[in-house]
Design a protein around this motif. Structure first.
Motif, PDB file in Angstrom:
ATOM      1  N   THR A 119       1.004  -1.117  -0.013  1.00  9.65           N
ATOM      2  CA  THR A 119       0.069  -0.193  -0.100  1.00  9.65           C
ATOM      3  C   THR A 119       0.861   1.537   0.112  1.00  9.65           C
ATOM      4  OG1 THR A 119       0.199  -0.441   2.223  1.00  9.65           O
ATOM      5  CG2 THR A 119      -1.869  -0.597   0.876  1.00  9.65           C
ATOM      6  N   ASP A 120       1.649   0.795   0.446  1.00  9.68           N
ATOM      7  CA  ASP A 120       3.005   2.235   0.110  1.00  9.68           C
ATOM      8  C   ASP A 120       3.645   2.776  -1.278  1.00  9.68           C
ATOM      9  OD1 ASP A 120       3.268   2.649   2.356  1.00  9.68           O
ATOM     10  OD2 ASP A 120       5.259   0.758   2.958  1.00  9.68           O
ATOM     11  N   VAL A 121       3.090   1.853  -2.094  1.00 14.86           N
ATOM     12  CA  VAL A 121       3.457   2.557  -3.760  1.00 14.86           C
ATOM     13  C   VAL A 121       3.146   3.239  -3.957  1.00 14.86           C
ATOM     14  CG1 VAL A 121       3.565   1.433  -6.046  1.00 14.86           C
ATOM     15  CG2 VAL A 121       3.559  -0.155  -3.914  1.00 14.86           C
ATOM     16  N   ASP A 122       3.431   4.617  -4.543  1.00 16.06           N
ATOM     17  CA  ASP A 122       2.213   5.603  -5.034  1.00 16.06           C
ATOM     18  C   ASP A 122       3.086   6.258  -6.478  1.00 16.06           C
ATOM     19  OD1 ASP A 122       0.820   7.926  -5.775  1.00 16.06           O
ATOM     20  OD2 ASP A 122       1.083   8.875  -3.256  1.00 16.06           O
ATOM     21  N   LEU A 123       3.168   5.743  -7.434  1.00 15.91           N
ATOM     22  CA  LEU A 123       3.218   6.505  -8.390  1.00 15.91           C
ATOM     23  C   LEU A 123       3.310   7.616  -8.724  1.00 15.91           C
ATOM     24  CD1 LEU A 123       2.592   3.456 -11.046  1.00 15.91           C
ATOM     25  CD2 LEU A 123       4.300   3.403  -9.986  1.00 15.91           C
ATOM     26  N   THR A 124       2.420   8.476  -8.116  1.00 18.97           N
ATOM     27  CA  THR A 124       1.975   9.905  -8.355  1.00 18.97           C
ATOM     28  C   THR A 124       3.038  10.429  -7.788  1.00 18.97           C
ATOM     29  OG1 THR A 124       0.393   9.937  -6.754  1.00 18.97           O
ATOM     30  CG2 THR A 124      -0.675   9.265  -8.555  1.00 18.97           C
ATOM     31  N   GLU A 134      -2.446  18.747 -25.117  1.00 17.74           N
ATOM     32  CA  GLU A 134      -3.296  18.192 -25.893  1.00 17.74           C
ATOM     33  C   GLU A 134      -3.385  16.234 -25.387  1.00 17.74           C
ATOM     34  OE1 GLU A 134      -2.927  18.870 -30.117  1.00 17.74           O
ATOM     35  OE2 GLU A 134      -1.408  19.973 -29.322  1.00 17.74           O
ATOM     36  N   ASP A 135      -2.047  16.161 -24.269  1.00 23.41           N
ATOM     37  CA  ASP A 135      -2.407  15.052 -24.189  1.00 23.41           C
ATOM     38  C   ASP A 135      -3.627  14.747 -23.185  1.00 23.41           C
ATOM     39  OD1 ASP A 135       0.842  14.824 -24.895  1.00 23.41           O
ATOM     40  OD2 ASP A 135       1.349  14.793 -23.840  1.00 23.41           O
ATOM     41  N   SER A 136      -3.721  13.229 -22.848  1.00 20.17           N
ATOM     42  CA  SER A 136      -4.888  13.169 -21.852  1.00 20.17           C
ATOM     43  C   SER A 136      -4.648  13.266 -20.664  1.00 20.17           C
ATOM     44  CB  SER A 136      -5.429  11.886 -22.390  1.00 20.17           C
ATOM     45  OG  SER A 136      -4.627  11.029 -21.958  1.00 20.17           O
ATOM     46  N   SER A 137      -3.418  13.225 -20.108  1.00 15.76           N
ATOM     47  CA  SER A 137      -3.407  13.526 -18.638  1.00 15.76           C
ATOM     48  C   SER A 137      -1.256  13.204 -18.923  1.00 15.76           C
ATOM     49  CB  SER A 137      -3.590  12.296 -17.508  1.00 15.76           C
ATOM     50  OG  SER A 137      -3.770  11.009 -18.280  1.00 15.76           O
ATOM     51  N   ARG A 138      -0.941  12.724 -18.136  1.00 13.72           N
ATOM     52  CA  ARG A 138       0.565  12.565 -17.522  1.00 13.72           C
ATOM     53  C   ARG A 138       1.414  11.549 -18.379  1.00 13.72           C
ATOM     54  NH1 ARG A 138       2.841  13.845 -11.986  1.00 13.72           N
ATOM     55  NH2 ARG A 138       1.288  12.985 -11.073  1.00 13.72           N
ATOM     56  N   TYR A 139       2.063  11.264 -18.613  1.00 12.74           N
ATOM     57  CA  TYR A 139       2.904  10.810 -19.359  1.00 12.74           C
ATOM     58  C   TYR A 139       4.425  10.061 -18.652  1.00 12.74           C
ATOM     59  CZ  TYR A 139      -0.612   9.169 -22.397  1.00 12.74           C
ATOM     60  OH  TYR A 139      -1.651   8.126 -23.040  1.00 12.74           O
ATOM     61  N   LEU A 140       3.981   8.594 -17.820  1.00 12.08           N
ATOM     62  CA  LEU A 140       4.574   8.300 -17.134  1.00 12.08           C
ATOM     63  C   LEU A 140       6.297   7.438 -18.020  1.00 12.08           C
ATOM     64  CD1 LEU A 140       5.815   7.346 -13.482  1.00 12.08           C
ATOM     65  CD2 LEU A 140       5.123   4.760 -14.575  1.00 12.08           C
ATOM     66  N   TYR A 161       8.067   1.148 -24.260  1.00 14.27           N
ATOM     67  CA  TYR A 161       6.320   1.025 -24.666  1.00 14.27           C
ATOM     68  C   TYR A 161       6.026   2.348 -23.485  1.00 14.27           C
ATOM     69  CZ  TYR A 161       7.702  -2.980 -26.817  1.00 14.27           C
ATOM     70  OH  TYR A 161       8.364  -4.295 -27.523  1.00 14.27           O
ATOM     71  N   ARG A 162       5.531   3.482 -24.596  1.00 11.26           N
ATOM     72  CA  ARG A 162       4.786   4.681 -23.887  1.00 11.26           C
ATOM     73  C   ARG A 162       3.790   4.258 -22.652  1.00 11.26           C
ATOM     74  NH1 ARG A 162       1.221   6.416 -28.435  1.00 11.26           N
ATOM     75  NH2 ARG A 162      -0.835   6.753 -27.850  1.00 11.26           N
ATOM     76  N   MET A 163       3.518   5.080 -21.626  1.00 14.01           N
ATOM     77  CA  MET A 163       2.703   4.867 -20.047  1.00 14.01           C
ATOM     78  C   MET A 163       2.301   5.629 -19.313  1.00 14.01           C
ATOM     79  SD  MET A 163       5.560   1.538 -18.140  1.00 14.01           S
ATOM     80  CE  MET A 163       4.256   0.946 -17.055  1.00 14.01           C
ATOM     81  N   GLU A 164       0.684   5.456 -19.707  1.00 14.06           N
ATOM     82  CA  GLU A 164       0.161   6.624 -19.175  1.00 14.06           C
ATOM     83  C   GLU A 164       0.332   6.629 -17.771  1.00 14.06           C
ATOM     84  OE1 GLU A 164      -3.790   7.554 -20.941  1.00 14.06           O
ATOM     85  OE2 GLU A 164      -4.025   8.946 -19.727  1.00 14.06           O
ATOM     86  N   LEU A 165       0.085   7.520 -16.678  1.00 13.90           N
ATOM     87  CA  LEU A 165      -0.148   8.004 -15.237  1.00 13.90           C
ATOM     88  C   LEU A 165      -1.935   7.286 -14.725  1.00 13.90           C
ATOM     89  CD1 LEU A 165       1.125   7.355 -12.068  1.00 13.90           C
ATOM     90  CD2 LEU A 165       1.453   9.430 -12.569  1.00 13.90           C
ATOM     91  N   VAL A 166      -2.302   7.012 -14.587  1.00 11.06           N
ATOM     92  CA  VAL A 166      -3.321   6.662 -14.223  1.00 11.06           C
ATOM     93  C   VAL A 166      -3.459   6.760 -12.943  1.00 11.06           C
ATOM     94  CG1 VAL A 166      -5.803   4.943 -13.826  1.00 11.06           C
ATOM     95  CG2 VAL A 166      -4.494   4.704 -15.725  1.00 11.06           C
ATOM     96  N   ASP A 167      -3.093   6.199 -11.512  1.00  7.86           N
ATOM     97  CA  ASP A 167      -2.945   6.372 -10.351  1.00  7.86           C
ATOM     98  C   ASP A 167      -1.988   5.816 -10.021  1.00  7.86           C
ATOM     99  OD1 ASP A 167      -3.912   3.799  -9.767  1.00  7.86           O
ATOM    100  OD2 ASP A 167      -5.838   3.729 -10.058  1.00  7.86           O
ATOM    101  N   ALA A 168      -2.154   6.140  -8.214  1.00  5.11           N
ATOM    102  CA  ALA A 168      -0.880   5.135  -7.036  1.00  5.11           C
ATOM    103  C   ALA A 168      -0.449   4.095  -8.064  1.00  5.11           C
ATOM    104  CB  ALA A 168      -1.162   5.453  -5.759  1.00  5.11           C
ATOM    105  N   THR A 169      -1.093   2.949  -8.329  1.00  2.00           N
ATOM    106  CA  THR A 169      -0.378   1.501  -8.895  1.00  2.00           C
ATOM    107  C   THR A 169      -0.781   1.914 -10.161  1.00  2.00           C
ATOM    108  OG1 THR A 169      -2.842   0.714  -8.342  1.00  2.00           O
ATOM    109  CG2 THR A 169      -1.190   1.124  -6.484  1.00  2.00           C
ATOM    110  N   THR A 170      -1.228   2.419 -11.287  1.00  2.00           N
ATOM    111  CA  THR A 170      -1.868   2.095 -12.678  1.00  2.00           C
ATOM    112  C   THR A 170      -1.380   2.913 -13.288  1.00  2.00           C
ATOM    113  OG1 THR A 170      -4.051   1.329 -11.059  1.00  2.00           O
ATOM    114  CG2 THR A 170      -3.740   0.960 -13.947  1.00  2.00           C
ATOM    115  N   ALA A 171      -0.600   2.474 -14.169  1.00  2.00           N
ATOM    116  CA  ALA A 171      -0.402   2.872 -15.214  1.00  2.00           C
ATOM    117  C   ALA A 171      -1.103   2.285 -16.670  1.00  2.00           C
ATOM    118  CB  ALA A 171       1.030   3.112 -15.398  1.00  2.00           C
ATOM    119  N   LEU A 172      -1.466   3.057 -17.733  1.00  2.26           N
ATOM    120  CA  LEU A 172      -1.254   1.690 -18.904  1.00  2.26           C
ATOM    121  C   LEU A 172      -0.563   1.729 -20.209  1.00  2.26           C
ATOM    122  CD1 LEU A 172      -4.829   4.153 -19.823  1.00  2.26           C
ATOM    123  CD2 LEU A 172      -4.240   1.599 -18.501  1.00  2.26           C
ATOM    124  N   VAL A 173       0.141   0.888 -20.542  1.00  2.00           N
ATOM    125  CA  VAL A 173       0.657   0.363 -21.363  1.00  2.00           C
ATOM    126  C   VAL A 173       1.024   0.202 -22.725  1.00  2.00           C
ATOM    127  CG1 VAL A 173       3.310  -1.085 -22.144  1.00  2.00           C
ATOM    128  CG2 VAL A 173       2.167  -0.846 -19.606  1.00  2.00           C
TER     129      VAL A 173
END
Ligand code: FMN
Length: 325
Positions: A119-124, A134-140, A161-173
């Motif tokens: 629970t300490d993992v926090d990508l943000t 023009e980007d939907s959000s931040r790209y990790l 492979y590009r990765m979009e940050l979603v939340d503390a533990t999630t990113a899209l690839v």
């Protein structure tokens, strides 16, 4: 002078600094658009690498951009002398690729790293820039490596492979259908399993070059990075996934790509400067992250004339290793 290139990002930053190829920006910058806009102006002007040393909202974090935005700096990353031309760099790359150098494996260590698990993992917590309005959000993930292993053959892959940050533990690839990452995903999904993946941000620059190369699945990108650098890349076993990660990476994130989950990603302004979305991005769930003290986040502003990715693609194309499909 040809000496081995740096095997980690901090050594390379010192080399850039010593060669007058680095601008340190001490005043506070906003990771939202300002890091990217300053990178664009620098790339179109004096064109040095930029090290942002004070990031608004992220005490102690730093961001490096434009580090490979000139042939001379790519040369420096390979340990070539200063001011090399594109032609000289291309020649060195072509020759060196003939002589792979296997990575050296150290032991797992947490001594110099701060590790966050569960629970300490926090990508943000990471100073992830918002690159374009023009980007939907931040790209990790814009200039990093994705590490996976074929669940059947055990062969490893290093890709970008590009990765979009979603939340503390999630990113899209976003990975193209023909990529080795997608081949690994398909094999894991055939067995009904999530695919372990590690992401390393802030690594030796030639490792990103090697990861971006279109090479056969059996070719080990770590060994190609060793070839480019002229020295073995130090790696260590990851903590919770069965993968080797670069020993001195600034930031390492470990986790899994969820089985048979696809979600829309983007839009993201891509290399062509066009906002594009991916209707079926992979979903990455992080279970551990670790970083060096005062981590240096590495990212790239792309989608404009003189962007550093264009130069890298030109170099990869010139040695027959670029495939966008
Ligand atoms: C800076 C950079 C960004 C990239 N972004 C992506 C991406 O978002 N998706 C993708 O499929 N390939 C991307 N690539 C290309 C892959 O890394 C490339 O296709 C590589 O050859 C894949 O190799 P692999 O199939 O061995 O993993 C990128 C390459 C670079 C250098």
């Amino acid at each position: 002078v040809n000496v081995p290139g740096a095997t980690d990002l901090r050594q390379f930053i010192e080399i850039l600094d010593g060669a007058g190829e680095l601008l340190r920006i001490g005043e506070e910058v906003d990771p939202c658009f300002e890091v990217a806009s300053r990178t664009r102006s620098e790339a179109g002007g004096r064109n040095r690498a930029l090290l942002f040393e004070a990031i608004g909202g992220y005490p102690s974090a730093r961001i490096l951009t434009n580090a490979l935005g000139a042939p001379g700096r790519i040369g420096l990353s390979l340990g070539l002398g200063p001011q090399q031309s594109f032609r000289q760099v291309k020649k060195a790359v072509r020759e060196r690729l003939e002589h792979p150098i296997a990575p050296t494996c150290g032991t797992p260590t947490r001594t110099e790293r701060e590790t966050f698990a569960g629970t300490d993992v926090d990508l943000t917590m990471l100073p992830v820039p918002h690159w374009s309005p023009e980007d939907s959000s931040r790209y990790l993930g814009t200039w990093h490596v994705n590490l996976t292993r074929d669940p059947v053959s055990g062969e490893r892959n290093v890709g970008v492979y590009r990765m979009e940050l979603v939340d503390a533990t999630t990113a899209l690839v976003s990975a193209s259908a023909r990529s080795h990452l997608m081949a690994h995903v398909r094999r894991a999904e055939e067995g009904g399993e999530a695919l372990p993946m590690a992401v390393a941000i802030g690594v030796a620059e030639p490792l990103v070059l090697a990861a971006g190369m279109a090479v056969p699945p059996e070719t080990d990108e770590y060994s190609l990075a060793g070839a480019l650098i002229g020295a073995a890349v130090p790696v260590r076993p990851a903590e919770v996934v069965d993968l080797d990660v670069p020993q001195d990476a600034e930031i390492v994130i470990e986790g899994h790509l969820l089985c048979r989950e696809r979600v829309p990603e983007g839009p993201f302004v891509d290399y062509a400067g066009v906002p594009r979305g991916n209707p079926s991005a992979l979903v990455f769930k992080a279970s551990l992250m670790s970083m060096r003290k005062d981590p240096i986040f590495r990212g790239a502003a792309i989608g404009f004339t003189r962007a550093e990715d264009h130069l890298v693609y030109a170099l990869l194309a010139s040695v027959g290793c670029l495939d966008f499909r």
